[in-house]
Each structure stands twice: as C-alpha cells, then as structure tokens.
Design a protein around this motif. Sequence first.
Motif, PDB file in Angstrom:
ATOM      1  N   ALA A 283       0.832  -1.211   0.000  1.00 15.66           N
ATOM      2  CA  ALA A 283       0.000   0.000   0.000  1.00 15.66           C
ATOM      3  C   ALA A 283       0.862   1.254   0.000  1.00 15.66           C
ATOM      4  CB  ALA A 283      -0.924  -0.011   1.213  1.00 15.66           C
ATOM      5  N   GLN A 284       1.981   1.214   0.699  1.00 13.06           N
ATOM      6  CA  GLN A 284       2.885   2.363   0.738  1.00 13.06           C
ATOM      7  C   GLN A 284       3.481   2.648  -0.633  1.00 13.06           C
ATOM      8  OE1 GLN A 284       6.105   3.336   4.023  1.00 13.06           O
ATOM      9  NE2 GLN A 284       6.944   1.836   2.604  1.00 13.06           N
ATOM     10  N   ALA A 285       3.890   1.596  -1.336  1.00 12.47           N
ATOM     11  CA  ALA A 285       4.458   1.788  -2.673  1.00 12.47           C
ATOM     12  C   ALA A 285       3.410   2.316  -3.652  1.00 12.47           C
ATOM     13  CB  ALA A 285       5.042   0.469  -3.182  1.00 12.47           C
ATOM     14  N   ALA A 286       2.201   1.754  -3.596  1.00  8.75           N
ATOM     15  CA  ALA A 286       1.137   2.222  -4.494  1.00  8.75           C
ATOM     16  C   ALA A 286       0.784   3.670  -4.207  1.00  8.75           C
ATOM     17  CB  ALA A 286      -0.089   1.328  -4.346  1.00  8.75           C
ATOM     18  N   MET A 287       0.706   4.025  -2.927  1.00 10.95           N
ATOM     19  CA  MET A 287       0.387   5.407  -2.569  1.00 10.95           C
ATOM     20  C   MET A 287       1.506   6.353  -2.989  1.00 10.95           C
ATOM     21  SD  MET A 287      -2.073   7.093  -1.269  1.00 10.95           S
ATOM     22  CE  MET A 287      -2.435   8.729  -0.626  1.00 10.95           C
ATOM     23  N   GLY A 288       2.741   5.890  -2.915  1.00 13.19           N
ATOM     24  CA  GLY A 288       3.848   6.727  -3.353  1.00 13.19           C
ATOM     25  C   GLY A 288       3.776   7.053  -4.841  1.00 13.19           C
ATOM     26  N   VAL A 289       3.426   6.055  -5.665  1.00 13.68           N
ATOM     27  CA  VAL A 289       3.291   6.299  -7.102  1.00 13.68           C
ATOM     28  C   VAL A 289       2.165   7.291  -7.380  1.00 13.68           C
ATOM     29  CG1 VAL A 289       2.764   5.209  -9.312  1.00 13.68           C
ATOM     30  CG2 VAL A 289       4.260   4.056  -7.685  1.00 13.68           C
ATOM     31  N   VAL A 290       1.039   7.129  -6.681  1.00 14.50           N
ATOM     32  CA  VAL A 290      -0.110   8.025  -6.881  1.00 14.50           C
ATOM     33  C   VAL A 290       0.254   9.456  -6.504  1.00 14.50           C
ATOM     34  CG1 VAL A 290      -2.447   8.543  -6.092  1.00 14.50           C
ATOM     35  CG2 VAL A 290      -1.816   6.195  -6.623  1.00 14.50           C
ATOM     36  N   MET A 291       0.913   9.643  -5.368  1.00 12.51           N
ATOM     37  CA  MET A 291       1.246  10.996  -4.924  1.00 12.51           C
ATOM     38  C   MET A 291       2.321  11.630  -5.807  1.00 12.51           C
ATOM     39  SD  MET A 291      -0.904  11.591  -2.696  1.00 12.51           S
ATOM     40  CE  MET A 291      -0.306  13.251  -2.445  1.00 12.51           C
ATOM     41  N   LEU A 292       3.228  10.799  -6.350  1.00 12.97           N
ATOM     42  CA  LEU A 292       4.220  11.351  -7.275  1.00 12.97           C
ATOM     43  C   LEU A 292       3.548  11.919  -8.521  1.00 12.97           C
ATOM     44  CD1 LEU A 292       7.234  11.735  -7.861  1.00 12.97           C
ATOM     45  CD2 LEU A 292       7.229   9.471  -8.932  1.00 12.97           C
ATOM     46  N   LYS A 293       2.578  11.198  -9.054  1.00 14.08           N
ATOM     47  CA  LYS A 293       1.840  11.694 -10.218  1.00 14.08           C
ATOM     48  C   LYS A 293       0.993  12.910  -9.859  1.00 14.08           C
ATOM     49  CE  LYS A 293      -0.030   8.822 -13.023  1.00 14.08           C
ATOM     50  NZ  LYS A 293      -0.888   7.750 -13.590  1.00 14.08           N
ATOM     51  N   LYS A 294       0.431  12.899  -8.654  1.00 17.72           N
ATOM     52  CA  LYS A 294      -0.401  14.023  -8.230  1.00 17.72           C
ATOM     53  C   LYS A 294       0.419  15.301  -8.109  1.00 17.72           C
ATOM     54  CE  LYS A 294      -4.008  16.111  -6.401  1.00 17.72           C
ATOM     55  NZ  LYS A 294      -5.212  16.456  -7.200  1.00 17.72           N
ATOM     56  N   VAL A 295       1.579  15.225  -7.476  1.00 20.30           N
ATOM     57  CA  VAL A 295       2.418  16.410  -7.320  1.00 20.30           C
ATOM     58  C   VAL A 295       2.943  16.880  -8.679  1.00 20.30           C
ATOM     59  CG1 VAL A 295       4.554  17.279  -6.289  1.00 20.30           C
ATOM     60  CG2 VAL A 295       3.043  15.816  -4.962  1.00 20.30           C
ATOM     61  N   HIS A 296       3.246  15.941  -9.570  1.00 13.77           N
ATOM     62  CA  HIS A 296       3.729  16.326 -10.892  1.00 13.77           C
ATOM     63  C   HIS A 296       2.649  17.083 -11.674  1.00 13.77           C
ATOM     64  CE1 HIS A 296       4.841  15.689 -15.189  1.00 13.77           C
ATOM     65  NE2 HIS A 296       6.048  15.987 -14.715  1.00 13.77           N
ATOM     66  N   SER A 297       1.398  16.644 -11.561  1.00 17.61           N
ATOM     67  CA  SER A 297       0.309  17.352 -12.248  1.00 17.61           C
ATOM     68  C   SER A 297       0.123  18.753 -11.686  1.00 17.61           C
ATOM     69  CB  SER A 297      -0.989  16.551 -12.133  1.00 17.61           C
ATOM     70  OG  SER A 297      -1.409  16.445 -10.784  1.00 17.61           O
ATOM     71  N   LEU A 298       0.261  18.922 -10.375  1.00 16.43           N
ATOM     72  CA  LEU A 298       0.157  20.253  -9.780  1.00 16.43           C
ATOM     73  C   LEU A 298       1.362  21.109 -10.148  1.00 16.43           C
ATOM     74  CD1 LEU A 298      -1.225  19.376  -6.234  1.00 16.43           C
ATOM     75  CD2 LEU A 298      -2.486  20.312  -8.179  1.00 16.43           C
ATOM     76  N   TYR A 299       2.515  20.486 -10.263  1.00 12.98           N
ATOM     77  CA  TYR A 299       3.714  21.224 -10.662  1.00 12.98           C
ATOM     78  C   TYR A 299       3.544  21.825 -12.058  1.00 12.98           C
ATOM     79  CZ  TYR A 299       8.113  21.332 -13.281  1.00 12.98           C
ATOM     80  OH  TYR A 299       9.130  21.668 -14.143  1.00 12.98           O
ATOM     81  N   ARG A 300       2.897  21.114 -12.959  1.00  9.28           N
ATOM     82  CA  ARG A 300       2.687  21.636 -14.302  1.00  9.28           C
ATOM     83  C   ARG A 300       1.690  22.794 -14.310  1.00  9.28           C
ATOM     84  NH1 ARG A 300       1.649  16.723 -18.355  1.00  9.28           N
ATOM     85  NH2 ARG A 300       1.772  18.500 -19.801  1.00  9.28           N
ATOM     86  N   GLN A 301       0.865  22.908 -13.287  1.00 16.38           N
ATOM     87  CA  GLN A 301      -0.091  24.008 -13.201  1.00 16.38           C
ATOM     88  C   GLN A 301       0.502  25.267 -12.569  1.00 16.38           C
ATOM     89  OE1 GLN A 301      -3.585  22.624 -11.159  1.00 16.38           O
ATOM     90  NE2 GLN A 301      -3.824  20.824 -12.460  1.00 16.38           N
TER      91      GLN A 301
END
Length: 343
Positions: A283-301
């Motif tokens: 669960a920790q690894a899956a959540m890490g991948v999700v949050m990495l994508k989430k922060v990257h999408s906000l970074y592009r904004q």
Amino acid sequence: MSKYTSFPEPSDDHNPFQDPSVTQHSSNTDYPTLDLYNPFDTRAPGPPPPYEATPPSAPPPAQTPPIRTTPTEPRNYGSYGTQQSAVNATTADLLRKQEELERKAKELERRERELDSHARGTGSSRQNNWPPLPSFCPVGPCFYQDINVEINQRFQRTVTIMYYFWMFSAGTLIFNLISCLALFCVDVQNGVGLGLAILWLVLFTPCSFVCWYRPVYKAFRSDSSFNFFAFFFIFFAQVILYIIMTIGIPGWGFSGWIVGLYALKKKVAVGVIMLMNAVLFTAQAAMGVVMLKKVHSLYRQTGASFQKAQAEFATEVFSNQAVRQATANATASAAQGAFTGAR
C-alpha cells in the motif's frame, strides 16, 4: 294677543281624530291588514280576512364556480405546520452558513495578518513548532510548519496528504522492526535483518522528512522550481525503495512478501505478522506512485520550469554567506599558491 292666537270655544266639540292630517291616513275597509284594523269602528263590515302566508318557493340550485386556471390562482403549499417547519429549517441552515462564513473570515484575517508580518519582518519572529516536543525536553523543535497559514488553499489538501503519508511510512518502519524482531525470536539467524531494520527506522524516518517532505512543502509554499525538482528526484528514489521493501529480499531487513512466506513455514503467527507488514509495504508503494503523479500534475499548473530551478539554485548558492566565504577563501588560497609558485 287675540290677533296672533285663537282658541276654540268651549262649546265647540272638536274631535282630534277628524284632523285632516289624520284622516288622510285613516283605515280603508278595502285594505285587509291588521295593523290598521279598528274594532271600535262600527262602519267596518267585519274583521279582515285571515292572513295567508305564501309558501316560499324552492331555492335555485347552487352553481359551482368554474375552476380558475389563471397563473394568479393561489396554490396550496401545505398546512401551516409544514410551512413553519420549512421556515425554521431554512433559518437554521442560514444561521449555520453564516457562522461558518464568519469563522472562515476570521481565519483568513489571521492568515493575512501573519503573512504580512512575516513578509515585512516587523512582527514577532516565528518560533519553530515541529517536531512538537515537550517543554522539558533539552532539544527544541527544528522547523516551523503551518499548512493552513503558509500553503495556498489550492494545495493544502495535497501537502496534508503528503504529511500523513510520511507519518504512515514511519509507522510502517516501526511495524517492520516488530516483524523482524518476531522473526528473530523463532530464527536467530535473522540477526542481520533485525539490525538493518533498526538502522532503516533510525535513518529513513528523519531523512525522508528532510529530503522529500520539506522540499515539497517549500515548493508549494513559495512556488519554488528548485524544491520541486529536488522532491521529484529524491521521492522517485524513495518509491523505488518502497518497491524493494515490498519484495522483501532476505537479509535486507524488510518484511516483504518473500520473507513473509519464508516465516510462514517457520511459524504461522510470525508469518502472518510479516505478511501484514508486506501488505502495508504494498500500500505504501502504491500510494507513493499516486502521490508522485499528483504532485507532478500540480507542478505543471504552477508554471515552474527547469530554467527557473537553475536560476533559483544559482541565487541560493551565491546568496549563502558560508558558500561565499568558502569561495573567497579558496580563491585567495589559489591566488597565494600561484604567487608563491611564481617566485
């Protein structure tokens, strides 16, 4: 006096009923009514005929008024009790919304006041508040952190989730230490794994906070491109490490799937504990991948870029007093060495 007033003579038999004003309203024998009947009148042939009441005619049938279909026709909106309940509910809802708006307004006013004082530097200096240590502890807090004040409202939820994710990672490492200790109790050859589990807990817990949580916090606080890139680089390595934890290579100090299945053969209870730790690592690894994508999408904004990161890095390096002092000392030493060698 007799000129103006004349009195009748006593010999005149004056009958007041013969007065013309009375006789013109006297009874008529042809008019059969009881109110004008005089029983003492001898000229009347007899009593008037009895009064015959005319039977009332049947009332006309009631007519129902036509149903109005005009838009102005009043409608039935329910009983008075229902309308009163609806009004009370609406009033309570409005009062609740008003209280919520007032509370938000006070919070925004407090945040603006703190941000203004922090920007001007004239207000009271901010004291570090993290980690929250008791007052008797000889070591004080190291960082100042207030997500509701320093972080934009658009990114507060993401930063809060990252903070809870860091806490979850620390808790997973603590549970990993317990799992390795349980395995060591049934298999003394796992002493290396237990020692590494202690090392990972002591090392990764503070380093993860400083190396990837603080950069993402500062990136959203000041829209820093450099901190965004630092977070992406370090957190990507952290996610790779999470995947290794999930696998559970024997002797590495991680209670992953391989070590959990091995412990299940030794002792069922210990194997179940380690498999639970493997589920947490997954669960920790899956959540890490999700949050990495989430922060990257906000970074592009946010409009951050690699060029801005380079400019920020250069500015931070050259504005650092220690770096400038070290550069000056190195330059002076190189110049002195070159001058000495020339002689």
